[in-house]
Design an enzyme around this catalytic site. Structure first.
Site, short mmCIF file in Angstrom:
data_model
loop_
_atom_site.label_atom_id
_atom_site.label_comp_id
_atom_site.label_asym_id
_atom_site.label_seq_id
_atom_site.Cartn_x
_atom_site.Cartn_y
_atom_site.Cartn_z
N ASN A 1 0.88 -1.17 0.00
CA ASN A 1 0.00 0.00 0.00
C ASN A 1 0.92 1.22 0.00
O ASN A 1 1.47 1.60 1.04
CB ASN A 1 -0.89 -0.04 1.26
N HIS B 1 -13.09 2.35 0.60
CA HIS B 1 -13.02 1.34 1.67
C HIS B 1 -13.72 0.05 1.25
O HIS B 1 -14.24 -0.69 2.09
CB HIS B 1 -13.71 1.83 2.97
N ARG C 1 -11.13 15.65 7.26
CA ARG C 1 -11.96 15.95 6.07
C ARG C 1 -13.35 16.42 6.51
O ARG C 1 -13.90 15.89 7.47
CB ARG C 1 -12.10 14.71 5.19
N GLU D 1 -8.28 -5.31 5.64
CA GLU D 1 -8.24 -4.99 4.21
C GLU D 1 -7.08 -5.71 3.51
O GLU D 1 -7.18 -6.10 2.35
CB GLU D 1 -8.09 -3.47 4.05
N HIS E 1 -17.55 1.91 8.66
CA HIS E 1 -16.09 1.98 8.77
C HIS E 1 -15.77 3.36 9.33
O HIS E 1 -15.83 4.37 8.61
CB HIS E 1 -15.48 1.77 7.37
N ARG F 1 -2.78 -2.25 -3.13
CA ARG F 1 -3.98 -1.47 -2.85
C ARG F 1 -3.97 -0.22 -3.73
O ARG F 1 -3.00 0.53 -3.75
CB ARG F 1 -3.99 -1.03 -1.38
N LYS G 1 3.44 0.74 3.03
CA LYS G 1 3.02 -0.28 4.00
C LYS G 1 3.11 -1.64 3.34
O LYS G 1 2.80 -1.77 2.14
CB LYS G 1 1.57 -0.05 4.43
N ARG H 1 -9.07 9.61 19.97
CA ARG H 1 -8.79 9.38 21.39
C ARG H 1 -8.61 10.72 22.12
O ARG H 1 -9.08 10.90 23.24
CB ARG H 1 -7.53 8.52 21.57
P1 AMP Z 1 -7.96 4.00 11.44
O1 AMP Z 1 -7.99 5.06 10.38
O2 AMP Z 1 -8.92 2.88 11.18
O3 AMP Z 1 -6.57 3.53 11.78
O4 AMP Z 1 -8.50 4.69 12.79
C1 AMP Z 1 -7.81 5.74 13.40
C2 AMP Z 1 -8.74 6.41 14.40
O5 AMP Z 1 -9.14 5.45 15.40
C3 AMP Z 1 -8.06 7.56 15.16
O6 AMP Z 1 -8.94 8.67 15.23
C4 AMP Z 1 -7.87 6.97 16.54
O7 AMP Z 1 -7.90 7.97 17.54
C5 AMP Z 1 -9.06 6.05 16.68
N1 AMP Z 1 -8.84 5.07 17.73
C6 AMP Z 1 -7.89 4.12 17.80
N2 AMP Z 1 -7.96 3.45 18.96
C7 AMP Z 1 -8.99 4.01 19.66
C8 AMP Z 1 -9.56 3.77 20.96
N3 AMP Z 1 -9.11 2.83 21.76
N4 AMP Z 1 -10.62 4.54 21.32
C9 AMP Z 1 -11.10 5.50 20.52
N5 AMP Z 1 -10.60 5.78 19.28
C10 AMP Z 1 -9.56 5.05 18.87
#
Ligand code: AMP
Length: 393
Positions: A11, A179, A240, A383, A207, A90, A18, A284
């Site tokens: 990717n 996605h 976004r 994915e 997602h 990807r 990645k 978070r």
């Molecule tokens: P992704 O794009 O799927 O990698 O998701 C990234 C998002 O997931 C970021 O905004 C992170 O802050 C959120 N995230 C990851 N772990 C947690 C968690 N334990 N609680 C809340 N949000 C999380």
């Protein structure tokens, strides 16, 4: 060790690469990692190979050097001269042409470069990654797996925009959706969790990560999805804006003296959760700030859950019914708050969340009560495995 079937999944981003190595004889993930800060003297290569984690700082002038380092590490730790069977790539945008994964040829690479018109941040890097890998592995099949492919056959009325028809046709301006590997993976896993055939189910897959998209899955196919011609449309995301009135674009360009690059940057990189909260794009950090009483963080968090609920309601109508709601990606998999908040006002659809299962379980599971008319699931997405499966197919 039995016969191995190594598939390398790549990717490529503009400054990152990645990778995942699968043994598709039994779908085992053997190694994964990421080369970051490509183009810089102090690039970072992080790898987990057979459970062993490593992070190095290295000069990574270009993708070719990054791939060479990755292969060196894989060679020493796992490959030991066992050949790689195939490489899966990807690719974000398949344009109007690609509704399925495809064996890469020079024509395919040129198409991917051409479809940079719809994905200027992603497709050029994806094409570069393919060219680099084809030089490193000239004798194995390379397969392009498109994020848009799963949504290729959504009905015309769900993908047309209300602009003059001739222009839609001339430029391919329409909803493509993204996605796709994630939505199709979690929908299939949900059917397994429900012990029912996917073809018989009406599922809304959510997602929710740094990028967020919602998909209406009926008869195992995408019937509609929240992202559009580009990944900017739909639910508010990390940086976004999601769907806004197009007139906002004209107004900001005029009053803030923004040119094309300026407005693109503002809507893609400075908006969403970050733009509203002023705190972070990382959910978070938004959750912590909201709990500590930061009103703008609360507003950002509330808009995210509101948007997701809006789409679930809309897609129950699109599907003419609803059997399951599935949460995935970083926020969907991990935020108990988001799932609880989204499900809290879906009682009218027959959604009853099991709060204990929502808060205490981990991994793939059902989080609705046994008498909930709609089953709610959490399914961590994969994915990369989908791309490896597509490559083998
Ligand atoms: P992704 O794009 O799927 O990698 O998701 C990234 C998002 O997931 C970021 O905004 C992170 O802050 C959120 N995230 C990851 N772990 C947690 C968690 N334990 N609680 C809340 N949000 C999380």
């Amino acid at each position: 060790m039995g016969e191995t079937v190594f598939v390398l999944v790549l990717n490529a981003g503009s400054s990152s690469l990645k990778f995942n190595l699968f043994d598709m004889a039994n779908e085992d993930s053997i190694a994964e990692g990421n080369a970051e800060r490509i183009g810089l003297e102090d690039g970072i290569l992080a790898c987990t190979i057979l459970g062993d984690k490593r992070k190095e700082t290295l000069p990574l002038p270009d993708h070719k050097v990054a791939l060479e380092f990755i292969l060196e590490r894989l060679q020493a730790a796992v490959l030991h001269d066992t050949p790689i069977h195939a490489v899966g790539h990807r690719v974000v945008h398949g344009g109007p042409k690609y509704g399925d994964s495809v064996l890469v040829t020079e024509e395919v690479i040129r198409d991917i470069e051409h479809f940079a018109m719809y994905a200027p941040l992603h497709n050029p890097a994806n094409a570069l990654g393919i060219r680099t890998a084809m030089t490193a592995f000239p004798d194995v099949p390379h397969v392009a797996v498109f994020d848009t492919a799963f949504h290729h056959n959504i009905p015309d009325h769900a993908r047309i925009y209300g602009i003059p028809y001739d222009m839609s046709q001339k430029y391919g301006i329409r909803r493509y959706g993204f996605h796709g590997s994630s939505h199709s993976y979690v929908a299939a896993r949900t059917a397994i969790l429900l012990c029912r055939p996917l073809r018989a189910l009406k599922i809304v897959t959510c997602h929710i990560g740094n990028g967020t998209s919602i998909c209406a899955v009926g008869q195992g196919k995408s019937m509609d999805t929240s992202m559009g011609m580009t990944p900017l449309q739909g639910v508010i995301m990390g940086t976004r804006c999601g769907t806004i009135d197009p007139s906002v674009v004209e107004m900001l360009m005029e009053y803030e003296h923004l040119d094309y690059n300026g407005i693109t940057n503002l809507l893609n990189k400075q908006s969403g959760l970050l733009g509203i909260s002023g705190v972070s794009s990382d959910f978070r950090e938004i959750e912590i700030a909201a709990e500590n009483g930061n009103d703008r963080a609360r507003l950002a968090r509330d808009l995210l859950t509101y948007n997701v609920r809006q789409y679930i309601g809309a897609y129950a109508t699109v599907l003419d019914g609803l059997d399951a709601i599935t949460f995935t990606a970083g926020i969907g998999t991990h935020s108990t708050f988001v799932r609880a908040k989204v499900c809290s006002k879906l009682n009218f659809l027959g959604v009853k969340l099991d709060h204990d299962a929502n808060e205490n379980g981990t991994g793939e599971r059902i989080i609705s009560t046994p008498d909930s008319r709609v089953v709610v699931t959490v399914v961590p997405t994969n994915e990369e495995l989908m791309i490896a499966r597509e490559t083998i197919r």
